[in-house]
Enzyme design. Structure first.
Site, short mmCIF file in Angstrom:
data_model
loop_
_atom_site.label_atom_id
_atom_site.label_comp_id
_atom_site.label_asym_id
_atom_site.label_seq_id
_atom_site.Cartn_x
_atom_site.Cartn_y
_atom_site.Cartn_z
N GLY A 268 0.80 -1.21 0.00
CA GLY A 268 0.00 0.00 0.00
C GLY A 268 0.83 1.26 0.00
O GLY A 268 2.04 1.26 0.22
N SER A 269 0.15 2.37 -0.26
CA SER A 269 0.82 3.66 -0.43
C SER A 269 1.45 4.17 0.85
O SER A 269 2.54 4.75 0.83
CB SER A 269 -0.19 4.69 -0.96
OG SER A 269 -0.73 4.27 -2.20
N GLU A 291 7.15 -9.64 2.66
CA GLU A 291 6.37 -10.45 1.73
C GLU A 291 6.35 -9.82 0.35
O GLU A 291 6.36 -10.51 -0.67
CB GLU A 291 4.94 -10.64 2.25
CG GLU A 291 4.21 -9.35 2.53
CD GLU A 291 2.89 -9.55 3.23
OE1 GLU A 291 2.55 -10.71 3.53
OE2 GLU A 291 2.19 -8.55 3.47
#
Length: 503
Positions: A268-269, A291
């Site tokens: 995510g950002s 991951e």
């Protein structure tokens, strides 16, 4: 430069298994369970799942779909809209599939990403009938070389009755040699997983194939979908600054050095922006054991800050895909791609002492974190790997902006509407307002610190009022049960988490 099938399919006995995606899809029958390669839009099976969607226009059938994590190429959207998915696990991020899940059109099993392989090995969940796995090559000695992710592909291939290979000529031959495929023995017979540093290689360069299982080879030329991260903004940069100062304090206290400890960062950002903030910092000679590798990790490698990076997936923006995958020789000696049951393995995470940074939807005044459910009931994406890392990491950090929906939602609430990570697994919480180090603090101390440091000014007085009233009821973790979800019920009534009197 033209790439031939023969260069990639170096096990000639499989040549007579080459067929179209539609022909391969014909092997899949109603009620089967499919194991699809793919992890966060990288290395996903593309052609055969789309052929199944096309087939659904003339035939009614349903399948269960297991993956590593989220898929690209709109596959989850198309399959769920076609009505062919009965059950999906362990993670997804697609808006369309999310809508079908929340309407009850299909079942979604939200799992820690390290456990899917264990459940299959134990026989605790339905086994895989057909594994559909993308490959960059099949070697002379029968190894499948994955593309840009490994995910759950090794266990799918091992567990499946039949295997379909998508041989992707658009993937990069330089990927061969980057993977490290290690498959643990069954529990009770398992040796310790011998990883000490992120660069350690303990397995094979590819996934062993039982050629008797292979029923089809589908030749494709399809690139991964780029990631959807957006550049850091002022608020995410502020969060990064708070974390950098936190790390500096850890160094001053003698708990860390400028090498820190191996880093994990969720997708995510926000998580990407936090890592990006390290590019101009004094921290160096860093290891990453995560991951997913996003853009910021390669910026850190380019800046000479990261010496090695281990993952189970490489998920990049369009621009970064061009600069990284077309120059893989520049990065190859610094990268290792592993199965997700190894990248997310709590044994390894605890032993290596990872600093784990993940994203929250909301957290409460005591440090419980909700990563998955909007207003307690509607699934967003899934817990992903955050639980694997939070419960075993050296320092477990959760980041989020303090508000959402133009300030109508507070990300800090009296009590989270769904608990993914209990207060016992959360060490540090960060918003653009500030940071709260919760280690060694009792619940009442945590509440004071979180409200003061992390809550948005718009919501501080309401949170303080709740906490002060809750304390009059007593208890180790004070709550007013009839008001614990008042922020959420206010939003349902008024479209904002503050009541009209508080606004």
């Amino acid at each position: 430069m033209t790439v031939t099938v023969e260069e990639r399919l170096r096990y000639p006995q499989l040549a007579d298994k080459i067929m179209t995606a539609a022909e391969a899809a014909s092997f899949i029958k109603d009620g089967m369970t499919l194991g699809l390669s793919g992890f966060t839009r990288a290395g996903d099976a593309k052609a055969v799942p789309h052929a199944l969607v096309e087939r659904a226009k003339t035939e009614n059938f349903k399948v269960d779909v297991y993956t590593g994590a989220s898929l690209g190429s709109d596959t989850d959207a198309l399959m769920s809209d076609a009505g062919i998915v009965r059950k999906r696990l362990p993670f997804q991020v697609d808006r369309t599939m999310r809508s079908h899940i929340n309407k009850g059109d299909l079942y979604f099993v939200d799992q820690h990403l390290s456990v899917t392989a264990e459940y299959l090995r134990q026989g605790s969940i339905k086994g895989v009938d057909v594994a559909i796995v993308e490959a960059t090559a099949i070697t002379e000695d029968g190894l499948l070389i994955p593309t840009t992710s490994v995910g759950n592909s090794p266990i799918f291939i091992q567990d499946a009755d039949k295997v379909i290979i998508e041989l992707n000529l658009a993937s990069y031959p330089e990927l061969e040699g980057i993977h490290d495929i290690y498959i643990p023995e069954p529990q009770g017979e398992r040796q310790p997983i011998p990883i000490i540093h992120s660069a350690d290689r303990i397995g094979q360069k590819g996934i062993p194939l039982d050629m008797d299982k292979v029923i089809a080879v589908v030749v494709t030329d399809l690139e991964d979908s780029p990631s959807l991260i957006v550049p850091p903004d002022e608020e995410t940069q502020q969060m990064a600054n708070y974390l950098l100062d936190f790390f500096r304090d850890e160094v001053k206290a003698g708990r860390l050095t400028n090498k820190l400890a191996p880093l994990q960062s969720g997708i995510g950002s926000v998580a990407n922006a936090v890592l990006a903030g390290m590019v101009d910092s004094e921290f160096e000679d860093l290891e990453v054991f995560s991951e997913v590798l996003q853009d910021a990790v390669f910026d850190l490698i380019d800046a000479g800050k990261v010496k090695t990076a281990s993952c189970c997936s490489i998920t990049l923006s369009k621009e970064k895909m061009e600069s990284v995958f077309h120059h893989l020789d520049k990065y190859a000696d610094k990268l290792v791609l592993r199965p997700q049951e190894i990248s997310n393995n709590p044994e390894v995470i605890r032993r290596m002492g990872l600093i784990c940074m993940n994203t929250a939807l909301e957290f409460d005044i005591y440090g419980n974190v909700n990563s998955t459910h909007v207003l307690g009931t509607k699934m967003m994406n899934g817990i992903g790997g955050s639980g694997d890392f939070a419960r075993a990491g050296r320092i477990s950090i959760f980041v989020t902006k303090s508000t959402a929906k133009d300030g109508k939602i507070s990300s800090i609430v009296p009590f989270v509407s769904h608990v993914d990570h209990s207060e016992h697994d959360v060490d540090v919480v960060v918003t653009e307002q500030g940071i709260a180090d919760l280690r060694g603090l009792a619940p009442r101390e945590r509440a004071e610190l979180i409200i003061e440091n992390c809550a948005h000014p718009k919501y501080k007085s309401a949170l303080r009022a709740y906490f002060e009233e809750a304390k009059t009821h007593g208890g180790q973790t004070p709550h007013i049960l009839e008001k614990a979800f008042s922020f959420h019920t206010n939003f349902a009534k008024y479209g904002t988490m503050l009541s009209p009197e508080e606004n």
